[in-house]
Design an enzyme around this catalytic site. Structure first.
Site, mmCIF file in Angstrom:
data_model
loop_
_atom_site.group_PDB
_atom_site.id
_atom_site.type_symbol
_atom_site.label_atom_id
_atom_site.label_comp_id
_atom_site.label_asym_id
_atom_site.label_seq_id
_atom_site.Cartn_x
_atom_site.Cartn_y
_atom_site.Cartn_z
ATOM 1 C CD GLU A 78 84.160 75.471 125.322
ATOM 2 O OE1 GLU A 78 84.819 76.147 124.524
ATOM 3 O OE2 GLU A 78 83.000 75.070 125.085
ATOM 4 C CG ASP B 59 80.187 73.281 123.014
ATOM 5 O OD1 ASP B 59 81.333 73.738 122.899
ATOM 6 O OD2 ASP B 59 79.175 73.807 122.507
#
Length: 546
Positions: free
Chosen positions: A242, A200
């Protein structure tokens, strides 16, 4: 081939909390997810990406973690997780889990000790400053919600760094102890059978803001360390990052093939929507040409929508406005000044032709395709819900109360089920779709099946094909002695397109929006309906042309 399984995987993203309630308390859980593994296997899914399921105050959909080594009690136990992993493996389904290491919850024991004692070993787990540097507004993740990267903590008598919400203090990745802790977290879940991690906020992880001794090269080398640890523990496990960054920064994440395995293709996603808004191929061609060449063992993860907003921040203001005008004209449909908080079907006003076109396009582009839960049935959104929760409503399984998601009362659900309008669970659900041969879910199953027959799209080299029609995007993916050509009409009218820039002969129809007359011999004139699409296989007998 096993070591690059991700090249032709079909990845499906879900939040355990909103997928299926197995114990009747109103919250999705691992028992419910386990019960639906046969459904996922039948859909053709080969890999699941699970959103965070760790213990959390749940102020940010579980991305505010308080314990990396456990399961949120609302979602089940470690025993439930192990049983789920065992049964997923039996069905040939791998599992990727979210690794939320840019920040923790402010309730995490590390942060509580960090703020309470300046001599604690956890003090340097976070980034503290008596006199923080001036903010760079471009680094604030939620610019319409937070107005600073720093927040003052009275107990610590210092400011702490947070790129996201105030209740999510950033971890200090320059601290070797933090890096070692992250590797321990990875090792724990690898022992329980996962096949990798989705990192993330990877771009925020390595910017070094507020750390005087931060060295950019050292920060970036943490990806090498993570990859080395992963490979030493499980050779075919992967890292998915990401990182919504400009094209020139993308090589930082792939390295020489020794860092991240897969990267979300944010840049291509944004240009794809610009092409859909304009009903013209040029933006898509530009987006593909803008992407840097990546190492052979690395891969793009292509997607239409995921659990966050459709971000448009890599486009110009005027380009962003074109997409807003086409697909999110009302202010309530937009978020953070740069994104759209809608699912795809409402963006297209339910036009099945455009929905099919978009997923056909995404599945045919070079890379690995991602589906999000509910995509297969055409789930809608609930704009009455705040922020990103508009696209995070519970899965719609049937026309029973709560959409078959839970037997609990509706006030016990994590989010309300969509219960009104054309996207109501009474109108859009799995059970109804599976009974209707023409329903979207059966088309998606067919798309997945065809995609599995085309490894060229995962492993091959892209060639954009010149055409004589601006609204048509045509491309070829060639690998070994095989090739697949896909032609997509982005416009709302019939067209006849000539494939001008190809020497390929004897194209055989593989997939399309309707039956078309087959091409004869070396014919290169292709008929397409409004929003039509056709996939062709190149005859093996002509492999010398590849």
């Amino acid at each position: 081939m096993k070591s690059v399984w991700y090249k032709d995987a079909i990845i499906y993203s879900l939040d355990v909390e909103t997928f299926m309630d197995g114990n009747g308390d109103g919250i999705g859980d691992f028992i419910g997810l386990t019960h639906q593994l046969n459904y996922l296997a039948g859909l053709g899914v080969t890999c699941l990406w699970l959103l965070p399921f760790y213990p959390s105050p749940n102020r940010d959909n579980g991305y505010d973690v308080t314990d990396y080594y456990n399961i949120d009690p609302r979602l089940g136990t470690l025993g439930d997780f192990v049983e789920f992993m065992h049964l997923a493996r039996e069905r040939g389904i791998r599992v990727l889990i979210d690794l939320v290491i840019n920040h923790t919850s402010d309730q995490h024991p590390w942060f509580q000790q960090s703020r309470a004692n300046p001599n604690s070993r956890y003090r340097d787990y976070y980034v503290w400053s008596k006199n923080p540097p001036e903010d760079d507004p471009s680094l604030i993740a939620f610019p319409t919600v937070e107005d600073s990267l720093w927040d003052y903590d009275e107990q610590a008598d210092a400011y702490y760094l947070h790129h996201f919400y105030k209740h999510q203090p950033d971890l200090n990745i320059t601290n070797q102890a933090v890096r070692e802790e992250i590797c321990k977290i990875m090792g724990f879940w690898l022992e329980l059978g996962v096949s990798g991690f989705r990192i993330d906020a990877a771009s925020f992880l390595i910017n070094g803001i507020g750390v005087p001794e931060a060295d950019q090269e050292n920060l970036q080398n943490f990806f090498d360390e993570m990859r080395g640890f992963l490979s030493s523990r499980q050779g075919d496990a992967v890292l998915l990052a990401e990182a919504n960054v400009p094209a020139e920064e993308i090589p930082t994440y792939f390295g020489q093939g020794n860092r991240i395995h897969l990267l979300f293709n944010f840049l291509l996603n944004q240009y794809m929507f610009l092409a859909l808004a304009r009903q013209a191929a040029e933006p898509l061609c530009y987006g593909l040409k803008t992407l840097p060449e990546i190492p052979a063992q690395c891969q793009w993860l292509n997607f239409v929508r995921h659990h966050d907003e459709l971000t448009l921040d890599r486009l110009s203001d005027s380009e962003m406005q074109e997409i807003f005008d086409a697909f999110a004209p009302e202010e309530n449909m937009q978020i953070f000044g740069r994104g759209i908080r809608r699912r795809l079907p409402p963006m297209f006003k339910g036009d099945r032709r455009r929905i099919e076109l978009t997923y056909s396009l995404m599945f045919s582009l070079p890379g690995t395709p991602l589906l999000r839960y509910g995509d297969e049935i055409g789930m809608g959104d609930d704009l009455s819900l705040p922020g990103r929760t508009s696209v995070r409503t519970p899965m719609q399984w049937s026309d029973e109360p709560n959409g078959g998601f839970s037997d609990a009362t509706s006030d016990q659900l994590p989010q309300p089920v969509i219960s009104g309008g054309k996207y109501s669970y009474k109108e859009v659900n799995v059970a109804q779709g599976q009974r209707d041969p023409t329903a979207l879910i059966n088309w998606i199953e067919r798309l997945v099946r065809i995609r599995k027959q085309c490894p060229e799209l995962g492993y091959g080299t892209l060639h954009i094909l010149e055409t004589d029609t601006p609204c048509v995007f045509a491309h070829c993916c060639a690998w070994s002695d095989r090739a697949v050509i896909a032609v997509h009409n982005l416009a709302d009218h019939d067209c006849t397109v000539t494939l001008k820039s190809t020497d390929y002969e004897h194209l055989f129809d593989l997939f399309g929006d309707r039956p078309y007359e087959s091409l004869n011999g070396d014919e290169k004139v292709v008929q397409l309906s409004p929003y039509g699409y056709r996939w062709f296989r190149v005859n093996r007998a002509h492999s010398e042309l590849l």
